[in-house]
Design an enzyme around this catalytic site. Structure first.
Site, PDB file in Angstrom:
ATOM      1  N   LYS A  66      91.191  29.346 -17.753  1.00  0.00           N
ATOM      2  CA  LYS A  66      90.780  28.607 -18.958  1.00  0.00           C
ATOM      3  C   LYS A  66      89.722  27.560 -18.625  1.00  0.00           C
ATOM      4  O   LYS A  66      88.710  27.443 -19.318  1.00  0.00           O
ATOM      5  CB  LYS A  66      91.994  27.925 -19.607  1.00  0.00           C
ATOM      6  CG  LYS A  66      93.052  28.869 -20.109  1.00  0.00           C
ATOM      7  CD  LYS A  66      94.155  28.147 -20.857  1.00  0.00           C
ATOM      8  CE  LYS A  66      94.937  27.173 -19.989  1.00  0.00           C
ATOM      9  NZ  LYS A  66      95.716  27.865 -18.938  1.00  0.00           N
ATOM     10  N   ARG A 143     100.345  23.640 -26.438  1.00  0.00           N
ATOM     11  CA  ARG A 143     101.195  24.582 -25.704  1.00  0.00           C
ATOM     12  C   ARG A 143     102.502  24.865 -26.419  1.00  0.00           C
ATOM     13  O   ARG A 143     103.267  25.717 -25.971  1.00  0.00           O
ATOM     14  CB  ARG A 143     101.488  24.043 -24.297  1.00  0.00           C
ATOM     15  CG  ARG A 143     100.303  24.146 -23.363  1.00  0.00           C
ATOM     16  CD  ARG A 143     100.714  23.853 -21.944  1.00  0.00           C
ATOM     17  NE  ARG A 143      99.605  24.070 -21.015  1.00  0.00           N
ATOM     18  CZ  ARG A 143      99.705  23.933 -19.702  1.00  0.00           C
ATOM     19  NH1 ARG A 143     100.862  23.589 -19.170  1.00  0.00           N
ATOM     20  NH2 ARG A 143      98.668  24.148 -18.921  1.00  0.00           N
ATOM     21  N   ARG A 177      94.374  29.448  -4.955  1.00  0.00           N
ATOM     22  CA  ARG A 177      93.558  28.286  -5.340  1.00  0.00           C
ATOM     23  C   ARG A 177      93.514  27.241  -4.227  1.00  0.00           C
ATOM     24  O   ARG A 177      94.532  26.936  -3.614  1.00  0.00           O
ATOM     25  CB  ARG A 177      94.102  27.647  -6.619  1.00  0.00           C
ATOM     26  CG  ARG A 177      93.899  28.502  -7.830  1.00  0.00           C
ATOM     27  CD  ARG A 177      94.135  27.757  -9.118  1.00  0.00           C
ATOM     28  NE  ARG A 177      95.508  27.329  -9.326  1.00  0.00           N
ATOM     29  CZ  ARG A 177      95.989  26.936 -10.491  1.00  0.00           C
ATOM     30  NH1 ARG A 177      95.202  26.890 -11.553  1.00  0.00           N
ATOM     31  NH2 ARG A 177      97.248  26.562 -10.612  1.00  0.00           N
ATOM     32  N   ARG A 221      97.103  22.764  -3.984  1.00  0.00           N
ATOM     33  CA  ARG A 221      97.833  21.928  -4.927  1.00  0.00           C
ATOM     34  C   ARG A 221      99.317  22.029  -4.652  1.00  0.00           C
ATOM     35  O   ARG A 221      99.844  23.100  -4.344  1.00  0.00           O
ATOM     36  CB  ARG A 221      97.531  22.374  -6.363  1.00  0.00           C
ATOM     37  CG  ARG A 221      96.259  21.820  -6.913  1.00  0.00           C
ATOM     38  CD  ARG A 221      95.859  22.399  -8.244  1.00  0.00           C
ATOM     39  NE  ARG A 221      96.946  22.655  -9.167  1.00  0.00           N
ATOM     40  CZ  ARG A 221      96.777  23.065 -10.421  1.00  0.00           C
ATOM     41  NH1 ARG A 221      95.549  23.264 -10.869  1.00  0.00           N
ATOM     42  NH2 ARG A 221      97.788  23.288 -11.215  1.00  0.00           N
ATOM     43  N   ARG A 232     106.265  28.438 -13.981  1.00  0.00           N
ATOM     44  CA  ARG A 232     105.275  28.084 -14.999  1.00  0.00           C
ATOM     45  C   ARG A 232     105.010  29.260 -15.937  1.00  0.00           C
ATOM     46  O   ARG A 232     104.890  29.084 -17.153  1.00  0.00           O
ATOM     47  CB  ARG A 232     103.954  27.646 -14.339  1.00  0.00           C
ATOM     48  CG  ARG A 232     103.985  26.257 -13.728  1.00  0.00           C
ATOM     49  CD  ARG A 232     102.597  25.638 -13.679  1.00  0.00           C
ATOM     50  NE  ARG A 232     101.655  26.455 -12.962  1.00  0.00           N
ATOM     51  CZ  ARG A 232     101.291  26.274 -11.691  1.00  0.00           C
ATOM     52  NH1 ARG A 232     101.840  25.293 -10.992  1.00  0.00           N
ATOM     53  NH2 ARG A 232     100.411  27.051 -11.109  1.00  0.00           N
TER      54      ARG A 232
END
Length: 286
Positions: A66, A143, A177, A221, A232
């Site tokens: 996104k 959300r 990531r 992260r 998630r």
């Protein structure tokens, strides 16, 4: 693509250029608990009927991209990219009063409460308004149905883009990531190569590797672990999928299946948004 053409034009709004609503009005029903004092501020969204820019929302699972595509579109359209995930991370880094509470929530892969998100978003919108910003692309909000109702109560959303990606690729992408601890650049070390089978197309996504001076400074992260990523995704499917139905029923949802990485997906997304002409004009002027 008449629908998208219509959405790209400014939408007529009430005569007031700034529409303020208190969150308590949206939660006055007896089946909803009132918002905490933290969230009793108002969302102030600039709504000029003559020259307002696009007001879009990007939906999609965590890690789908996104932020990548929203930031590219904001540069193309000249509107701010407002990512609630970035707002949360900024608050975490600030060591403010919410930092410890947010740290626990994020590290467990849970969704941040409506109260906190709305408070952070309200501050960001007010700051942008004071700088003369008009329009936006929201990334990570709403959300939940409650958040969608609150947003609808204070402004008009023109278009909601729902990015979709193969779950296997999504998991690999999240685990790959990396962030440069020095410059903050975002990279991805995953090389995703999924073979097509049973009629489903294959997918290849090349890694997004850092330049040499960032290679030794990459960090992961804290919430990008397999357990947290899967949690998630579970929470997203449980709580956020109804938001898709919310906007689908209003004729504002554009579903977009990512066919691969940025080189494959970006041109097709522009075509789906009827913006490929915009990119051609910009390239010609360069």
């Amino acid at each position: 693509m008449a629908v998208v053409n219509r959405l790209l034009r400014s939408t007529a709004t009430p005569s007031s250029s700034i529409l303020s609503k208190t969150f308590s009005s949206i939660t006055s029903n007896t089946d909803r608990r009132p918002l905490s004092p933290l969230s009793h501020s108002s969302l102030h969204l600039r709504r000029d009927p003559k020259d307002r820019n696009v007001q879009w929302v990007f939906l999609g699972c965590p890690g789908v991209g996104k932020g990548t595509y929203a930031s590219r579109l904001t540069a193309l359209l000249g509107v701010p990219h407002i990512a609630t995930g970035d707002l949360v991370r900024e608050e975490l880094a600030s060591s403010g009063p919410l930092a410890s509470q947010l740290s626990e929530i994020v590290n467990q892969g849970k969704l941040v409460s409506d109260e906190i998100i709305i408070n952070l978003l309200s501050k960001r919108l007010e700051a942008g308004e004071s700088k003369g910003e008009t329009g936006f692309i929201l990334d990570g909000f709403p959300r939940t149905i409650r958040q969608a109702e609150i947003l609808e109560d204070v402004t008009d959303i023109d278009l909601v883009v729902n990015l979709k990606l193969n779950e296997e690729a999504l998991l690999a992408k999240c685990l790959g990531r990396r962030i440069c601890s020095e410059c903050g650049g975002n990279y991805n070390v995953a090389c995703i190569d999924i073979k097509g089978e049973n009629g489903s197309p294959g997918m290849y996504m090349a890694p997004l590797l850092p330049p040499p001076h960032c290679a030794s400074k990459l960090i992961t992260r804290s919430d990008d672990t397999e357990a947290v990523v899967k949690e998630r995704l579970r929470i997203y499917n449980e709580m956020s999928l109804p938001v898709e139905d919310f906007y689908r029923s209003r004729g504002k949802l554009l579903e977009f299946d990512l066919p691969g990485g940025i080189p494959e997906s970006w041109p097709k997304l522009l075509q789906a948004l009827n913006l490929d002409y915009h990119e051609d004009k910009q390239s010609a002027a360069a």
